[in-house]
Scaffold this motif. Sequence first.
Motif, short mmCIF file in Angstrom:
data_model
loop_
_atom_site.label_atom_id
_atom_site.label_comp_id
_atom_site.label_asym_id
_atom_site.label_seq_id
_atom_site.Cartn_x
_atom_site.Cartn_y
_atom_site.Cartn_z
N LYS A 52 -38.32 74.80 10.95
CA LYS A 52 -38.75 73.68 11.80
C LYS A 52 -40.09 73.13 11.34
CE LYS A 52 -36.26 75.13 15.98
NZ LYS A 52 -36.39 75.58 17.38
N GLN A 55 -39.66 71.18 8.12
CA GLN A 55 -39.10 69.86 8.40
C GLN A 55 -40.17 68.93 8.96
OE1 GLN A 55 -36.27 69.54 11.64
NE2 GLN A 55 -35.02 68.08 10.50
N ARG A 58 -42.50 67.68 6.15
CA ARG A 58 -41.86 66.66 5.29
C ARG A 58 -41.94 65.27 5.90
NH1 ARG A 58 -37.97 70.85 4.18
NH2 ARG A 58 -36.64 70.13 5.88
#
Length: 368
Positions: A52, A55, A58
């Motif tokens: 998580k 992500q 990113r």
Amino acid sequence: MNLAEKVAALPLSPGVYLMKDGLGHIIYVGKAKQLKKRVQSYFYNAKGHSPKVKQLVRNIRDLDYKLTDTEFEAFMLECQLIKEIKPMYNKKMKNPLAYSYIVIRTDTAYRQLAVTYDPAEYGDSLYFGPYTSRSTVERAVQGIKESQRILCSTPHARNALCLNHSLGLCLGMCGGGEALERYEGIIDSVAGLLNGNDPRILKELQQRMDLAAENFEFETAAKYRDYCTAVRSLLQKEKVIGFTEQNKNIVVLEPMQEQVLKLILIRGSEILDRARLDAGQMNAEQLSGIIQSAVKDSFSKPPHGEPGEISRHKLDEAQIIYSYLTGSSGSYSVIPQEWLEAGDGAAVAEAVRALLGGYFEAAPAKQQ
């Protein structure tokens, strides 16, 4: 200034950071004692991050930050901003459905221990919580049921022993009679445990853990260790809720730097006022007078709402306040509402003087 430059320019101060995506939307809010170190940690040693967090990183294209005087205020501001903004990744990293309740159901043939998301699902049954971790709640309930042999596989049956009874996991309340009477006594003990006034079940879990360890049954010992940890976590949360439900008037003094301190006035889980005080520019009598005046101004009105009510959405703030007050980072005093309603200025003055005395005695150690 690009993102890398912004991160490099962050101060080593308490505050809140707001991560943004390519459209400028705030996607995550976090808090830190030292903003620069905390935010840099997202972009270094990425192999150790959870999926998580990877992500989230990113999708970060920009960031803002808000400084606070103290770490405690950073925690509280984070809670406020998450509630207002509802960032996408805060939701992903902390599912709001994780708020759970333990319920002793009274709508069944005999009382039963269960877990629910809805504090009204079983009508006028007895509820405990809210708790922020469903897994912790389920582990604690499993440990209680297993250790007390109330893990019935047919809890809705009467006068017929279940399969778990033959396995030694159910004492046989499903068959009625004397076993049902013993079971009802156990449920009373469970209610006492969760209310914080009957520790017998927790002590029994600890004894089972110790015995397993002595017999070199390490897997069993680890299982009961986890059960003990889960139950203690629930009891801690009940203390937080109980402390907050009382809507106490709390005066906090928190160190900032050198002789500057922060005055924070709290009622229940809400910060009513805050101010910086320069102890180097005032004597003790002047400091005491300023704090007494602030206390009277902020706490003069009686608390809103009925005692004993707490929204699950206030639980995070309540946890922060309780942890802070029971920790060592600041000094605090509770001002009873009765003193203010009776105009007992002498009692308030004495409490403030004691607070200042405790603060200055502890301040050198806190600043080392």
